[in-house]
Design an enzyme around this catalytic site. Structure first.
Site: not given
Ligand code: F6P
Length: 357
Positions: A15, A76, A107, A129, A131, A133, A175
């Site tokens: 992300g 990803r 991560d 990120t 998050d 996290d 997340r």
């Molecule tokens: O890791 C960043 C994040 O925005 C999280 O907060 C969320 O759960 C996820 O990515 C959303 O992913 P995507 O952009 O693939 O929908």
């Protein structure tokens, strides 16, 4: 003495997060200042598989510091996790004579970097990120901007909630982690904050809403971390409507990807610059397979496998038997870090609760 490292690759993966561009700029310019050429790898690990690589000079990263997103794009990439994908990535590194890679992300990005390390390509991870996290680091690039975006959005919701005597139940990203929810909940004066790390009593929160409504309070904010599960926030909003017979009209809002965009704050720009600079410094020193981390007011580096195990342990993904195989000193330091982090969250949550009456 000539640098062993002559070409560095830089990528952003997972992300995106505001501040990634500032990190790309810092990596590029630190490398160039040290006589190292920089290869921008597009779309994260996907670019290593497909050979989508462009050389950056110092000017290529002008005017990107203030921009959200990532100029290198992100992805990803599942193919990278396969043997065939890894082989292609290694071939690309050989073809472009990449001697080391700075991987900016979360991560998942670090897991990819660790895999590359095992193939003999020196890597350094930089935490990026929203998050926040990444257990090894107290801070990750993008966290501050995302929190400020949430605060701005929720302040707007509060204006209209006050006019109509409403409750806004707002789901924020993170997340499985509740850092964005907890800190923004405090900053917007939420009456309730629902995160996984601490038990949230919905009935008790609704009782407080009813009491406060009797005392003429007109607007209510509840912040819910997305990690509470699909539809948790929406269901809570419905529960409030039912429990108050719509005396407090409750509305659900999911802020979603708006939290990932926007111009990075000063804190994110500075953190990204310092971390990007350190990552290249480490590669120049001949060090590798590390993650740049913030610890209190210091920037440190940790072994990437250590950082990944720590993260897994914090997230209950490293079973006891595997944890016991780690060195005693690693077990001890990991336990200390995890306990400190959990205690910090609990403490902050208690403060939030005290001031939310
Ligand atoms: O890791 C960043 C994040 O925005 C999280 O907060 C969320 O759960 C996820 O990515 C959303 O992913 P995507 O952009 O693939 O929908």
């Amino acid at each position: 003495m000539r640098n062993k490292i002559r070409r560095i690759g830089v990528l952003t993966s997972g992300g995106d997060a505001p501040g990634m561009n500032a990190a790309i700029r810092a990596v590029t310019r630190t490398a160039i200042s040290n006589g190292i050429r920089v290869m921008g790898i597009l779309k994260g690990y996907r670019g290593l598989i497909d050979g989508e690589i462009i050389e950056y000079d110092a000017r290529a990263v002008s005017n990107i510091m203030n921009r959200g997103g990532t100029v290198l794009y992100s992805d990803r990439c599942d193919e990278f996790k396969t043997d065939a994908g890894m082989r292609k990535a290694r071939n690309t590194c050989e073809e472009y004579e990449i001697d080391g890679i700075v991987a900016i992300g979360g991560d998942g990005t670090f897991r990819g970097a660790a895999d590359l390390s095992r193939l003999g390509i020196p890597t350094v991870g930089v935490p990026g990120t929203i998050d926040n996290d990444i257990t090894a680091s107290d801070y990750s690039i993008g966290f501050d901007t995302a929190k400020n975006t949430v605060v701005e959005m929720v302040d707007r919701l509060r204006d209209t909630s006050e006019s109509h005597a409403r409750c806004s139940v707002v789901e924020v990203m993170g997340r499985h982690a509740g850092h964005i929810a907890l800190q923004t909940g405090i900053a917007v004066g939420a009456i309730g904050i629902a995160i996984n790390e601490v038990c949230f009593d919905a009935d008790e929160c609704i009782e407080r809403i009813k009491e406060s409504r009797k005392n003429r309070k007109r607007n209510f904010i509840i912040i819910v971390a997305e990690g509470m599960g699909d539809n948790y926030a929406e269901n809570l909003s419905n529960q409030i409507n039912a429990a108050t017979s719509r005396d407090v009209d409750s509305r659900f809002a999911r802020l979603a990807h708006v939290q990932r965009g926007g111009s990075p704050t000063l804190q994110d720009r500075v953190a990204a610059t310092i971390m990007g600079n350190r990552a290249v410094g480490l590669l120049i020193e001949g060090r590798k397979n590390l993650v740049v981390c913030s610890r209190g007011d210091k920037i440190i580096e940790l072994d990437i496998e250590y950082a990944l195990n720590l993260d897994k342990r914090y997230k209950n993904k490293l079973p006891d038997e595997q944890f016991a195989e780690l060195s005693e000193s690693d077990q001890k330091s990991m336990t200390e870090i995890i306990e400190r982090k959990k205690a910090e969250i609990k403490k902050l949550y208690e403060i939030a609760k005290i001031v939310s009456i």
